[in-house]
Scaffold this motif. Structure first.
Motif, PDB file in Angstrom:
ATOM      1  N   ARG A 187       8.433   7.327   6.667  1.00  0.00           N
ATOM      2  CA  ARG A 187       9.827   7.015   6.384  1.00  0.00           C
ATOM      3  C   ARG A 187       9.948   5.775   5.509  1.00  0.00           C
ATOM      4  O   ARG A 187      10.866   5.659   4.708  1.00  0.00           O
ATOM      5  CB  ARG A 187      10.612   6.824   7.690  1.00  0.00           C
ATOM      6  CG  ARG A 187      10.660   8.049   8.581  1.00  0.00           C
ATOM      7  CD  ARG A 187      11.026   9.337   7.851  1.00  0.00           C
ATOM      8  NE  ARG A 187      12.251   9.273   7.091  1.00  0.00           N
ATOM      9  CZ  ARG A 187      13.461   9.596   7.567  1.00  0.00           C
ATOM     10  NH1 ARG A 187      13.578   9.982   8.823  1.00  0.00           N
ATOM     11  NH2 ARG A 187      14.531   9.538   6.805  1.00  0.00           N
ATOM     12  N   LEU A 188       9.029   4.812   5.662  1.00  0.00           N
ATOM     13  CA  LEU A 188       9.062   3.641   4.787  1.00  0.00           C
ATOM     14  C   LEU A 188       8.846   4.065   3.339  1.00  0.00           C
ATOM     15  O   LEU A 188       9.531   3.577   2.425  1.00  0.00           O
ATOM     16  CB  LEU A 188       7.994   2.630   5.196  1.00  0.00           C
ATOM     17  CG  LEU A 188       7.871   1.410   4.271  1.00  0.00           C
ATOM     18  CD1 LEU A 188       9.162   0.602   4.261  1.00  0.00           C
ATOM     19  CD2 LEU A 188       6.693   0.530   4.677  1.00  0.00           C
ATOM     20  N   TYR A 189       7.913   4.996   3.109  1.00  0.00           N
ATOM     21  CA  TYR A 189       7.663   5.474   1.750  1.00  0.00           C
ATOM     22  C   TYR A 189       8.919   6.144   1.192  1.00  0.00           C
ATOM     23  O   TYR A 189       9.276   5.935   0.024  1.00  0.00           O
ATOM     24  CB  TYR A 189       6.491   6.453   1.749  1.00  0.00           C
ATOM     25  CG  TYR A 189       6.162   7.000   0.369  1.00  0.00           C
ATOM     26  CD1 TYR A 189       5.371   6.277  -0.517  1.00  0.00           C
ATOM     27  CD2 TYR A 189       6.661   8.240  -0.039  1.00  0.00           C
ATOM     28  CE1 TYR A 189       5.071   6.766  -1.773  1.00  0.00           C
ATOM     29  CE2 TYR A 189       6.369   8.744  -1.295  1.00  0.00           C
ATOM     30  CZ  TYR A 189       5.582   8.000  -2.158  1.00  0.00           C
ATOM     31  OH  TYR A 189       5.299   8.489  -3.413  1.00  0.00           O
ATOM     32  N   ILE A 233      11.909  -6.206   2.512  1.00  0.00           N
ATOM     33  CA  ILE A 233      11.276  -4.992   1.984  1.00  0.00           C
ATOM     34  C   ILE A 233      11.738  -4.741   0.555  1.00  0.00           C
ATOM     35  O   ILE A 233      10.946  -4.423  -0.330  1.00  0.00           O
ATOM     36  CB  ILE A 233      11.595  -3.786   2.887  1.00  0.00           C
ATOM     37  CG1 ILE A 233      10.886  -3.928   4.241  1.00  0.00           C
ATOM     38  CG2 ILE A 233      11.193  -2.478   2.210  1.00  0.00           C
ATOM     39  CD1 ILE A 233      11.319  -2.897   5.271  1.00  0.00           C
ATOM     40  N   ALA A 234      13.048  -4.879   0.317  1.00  0.00           N
ATOM     41  CA  ALA A 234      13.585  -4.661  -1.026  1.00  0.00           C
ATOM     42  C   ALA A 234      13.023  -5.679  -2.012  1.00  0.00           C
ATOM     43  O   ALA A 234      12.653  -5.329  -3.145  1.00  0.00           O
ATOM     44  CB  ALA A 234      15.108  -4.738  -0.996  1.00  0.00           C
ATOM     45  N   LEU A 273      12.578  -1.733  12.332  1.00  0.00           N
ATOM     46  CA  LEU A 273      12.138  -2.468  11.147  1.00  0.00           C
ATOM     47  C   LEU A 273      10.748  -3.043  11.334  1.00  0.00           C
ATOM     48  O   LEU A 273       9.971  -3.142  10.375  1.00  0.00           O
ATOM     49  CB  LEU A 273      13.141  -3.566  10.810  1.00  0.00           C
ATOM     50  CG  LEU A 273      14.286  -3.184   9.853  1.00  0.00           C
ATOM     51  CD1 LEU A 273      13.726  -2.762   8.497  1.00  0.00           C
ATOM     52  CD2 LEU A 273      15.157  -2.081  10.412  1.00  0.00           C
ATOM     53  N   THR A 274      10.399  -3.424  12.558  1.00  0.00           N
ATOM     54  CA  THR A 274       9.031  -3.893  12.810  1.00  0.00           C
ATOM     55  C   THR A 274       8.036  -2.783  12.562  1.00  0.00           C
ATOM     56  O   THR A 274       6.945  -3.009  12.013  1.00  0.00           O
ATOM     57  CB  THR A 274       8.905  -4.418  14.253  1.00  0.00           C
ATOM     58  OG1 THR A 274       9.827  -5.492  14.456  1.00  0.00           O
ATOM     59  CG2 THR A 274       7.493  -4.920  14.525  1.00  0.00           C
ATOM     60  N   GLU A 295       3.521  -1.000   8.112  1.00  0.00           N
ATOM     61  CA  GLU A 295       2.986  -0.175   7.032  1.00  0.00           C
ATOM     62  C   GLU A 295       2.806  -0.949   5.732  1.00  0.00           C
ATOM     63  O   GLU A 295       2.306  -0.406   4.746  1.00  0.00           O
ATOM     64  CB  GLU A 295       3.904   1.020   6.785  1.00  0.00           C
ATOM     65  CG  GLU A 295       4.052   1.949   7.991  1.00  0.00           C
ATOM     66  CD  GLU A 295       4.902   3.152   7.647  1.00  0.00           C
ATOM     67  OE1 GLU A 295       4.811   3.648   6.506  1.00  0.00           O
ATOM     68  OE2 GLU A 295       5.677   3.590   8.519  1.00  0.00           O
ATOM     69  N   ILE A 296       3.235  -2.207   5.723  1.00  0.00           N
ATOM     70  CA  ILE A 296       3.105  -3.040   4.527  1.00  0.00           C
ATOM     71  C   ILE A 296       1.868  -3.905   4.677  1.00  0.00           C
ATOM     72  O   ILE A 296       1.633  -4.512   5.725  1.00  0.00           O
ATOM     73  CB  ILE A 296       4.366  -3.916   4.341  1.00  0.00           C
ATOM     74  CG1 ILE A 296       5.589  -3.016   4.155  1.00  0.00           C
ATOM     75  CG2 ILE A 296       4.203  -4.861   3.157  1.00  0.00           C
ATOM     76  CD1 ILE A 296       6.896  -3.771   4.060  1.00  0.00           C
ATOM     77  N   SER A 297       1.051  -3.975   3.639  1.00  0.00           N
ATOM     78  CA  SER A 297      -0.226  -4.691   3.721  1.00  0.00           C
ATOM     79  C   SER A 297      -0.032  -6.176   3.971  1.00  0.00           C
ATOM     80  O   SER A 297      -0.808  -6.801   4.701  1.00  0.00           O
ATOM     81  CB  SER A 297      -1.037  -4.479   2.432  1.00  0.00           C
ATOM     82  OG  SER A 297      -0.280  -4.879   1.294  1.00  0.00           O
TER      83      SER A 297
END
Length: 295
Positions: free
Chosen positions: A3-5, A39-40, A136-137, A142-144
């Motif tokens: 979903r993040l992608y 994220i944005a 959101l956590t 999923e973010i490096s």
């Protein structure tokens, strides 16, 4: 596809994003908006402006001011144009927001349950997560790059205020998220958030709520009269719900010429948000959660 992608792919085709909080943004709402903002930003956006009304309680204002978040009042004209519109911790235009029904929303991320259909290009509703900060956590894992200290601290504090501090039906998702965030959060920052809760005016209002309480069965009602700080009402309700033999608390008072009320319940089946809507009827606004609401 995660979903993040999917969210990042939607952001990729645009250069502007309006993050819309609900009318009375709490720590969960503010921290989640800050997470979407981060994220944005990490995907090439300039810093977007979360939107809100101008009546933040002191504790929540401390979160905003400490980290330089820019919040502006939301109206139907502040989100027009080419910007994507993201609703965080709420989902329906006209319900807990100044944007009218029928407003086109692009992104919805929320933990509430709705009886109405939710329309947006990207919808992620997870009632079982217990807090939007938990959702959101999950995205941040999923973010490096690890989340910055300020964001981890905000999200961890929000999880505690939303679910963990009062043991409001916390799920394993919330505990897992808190464990992850604790590695990156600052305990001193979190302490500052908590210390902003209690000013002399708040203590006085809470004292009045304790002295003026009336108990009927397992429900407690208290009138605090004129209150200088409106957010003392939910603080008093949070304290009084811990009184032995009490399942429901209703605290109300006058602030800025209006009657405000805050309620808590140990029994989500009571659906406090619906109860308060019935109490105020068409005279005003009310809402919230099944076990925590205001109006």
């Amino acid at each position: 596809m995660s979903r993040l992608y999917e969210l990042v792919e939607l952001l990729r085709g645009h250069t502007s994003l309006d993050i819309v909080c609900h009318d009375s943004p709490d720590p969960d709402n503010i921290a989640s908006a800050a997470a979407i903002e981060w994220i944005a930003e990490n995907r090439g956006f300039g810093r977007p402006d979360p939107l809100r009304r101008d009546d933040l309680p002191q504790q929540n204002r401390a979160m905003v001011e400490q980290f330089g978040l820019k919040l502006v009042a939301v109206t139907s004209t502040t989100v027009t144009g080419t910007a994507l519109i993201a609703f965080v911790d709420h989902a329906l235009p006209g319900d807990h927001t100044q944007l009218p029904p029928g407003t086109d929303v692009d992104i919805v991320i929320d933990h509430h349950q709705y009886n109405k259909p939710v329309h947006a290009r990207f919808v992620y509703l997870r009632p079982s997560f217990g807090a939007t900060s938990t959702i959101l956590t999950e995205y941040l894992t999923e973010i490096s790059n690890p989340p910055p200290v300020y964001l981890a601290s905000m999200l961890l504090f929000a999880l505690h205020r939303e679910r963990l501090d009062h043991v409001r039906n916390p799920t394993h998702f919330a505990y897992d998220a808190a464990t992850l965030l604790q590695r990156h959060a600052s305990q001193s920052m979190i302490y500052e958030f908590y210390s902003a809760q209690f000013s002399p005016a708040r203590i006085n209002a809470i004292e009045d709520a304790i002295k003026n309480r009336r108990v009927r069965g397992r429900s407690l009602v208290s009138w605090v009269g004129h209150v200088a700080v409106r957010d003392a009402l939910p603080q008093a309700a949070n304290i009084l719900i811990n009184l032995k033999g009490t399942d429901n608390t209703f605290v109300y008072g006058i602030s800025d010429g209006e009657i405000h009320l805050s309620a808590r319940s140990q029994n989500p089946a009571l659906q406090l948000n619906r109860v308060l809507r019935e109490v105020v009827g068409s005279q005003s606004r009310a809402g919230g959660h099944e076990d925590m609401a205001g109006g």
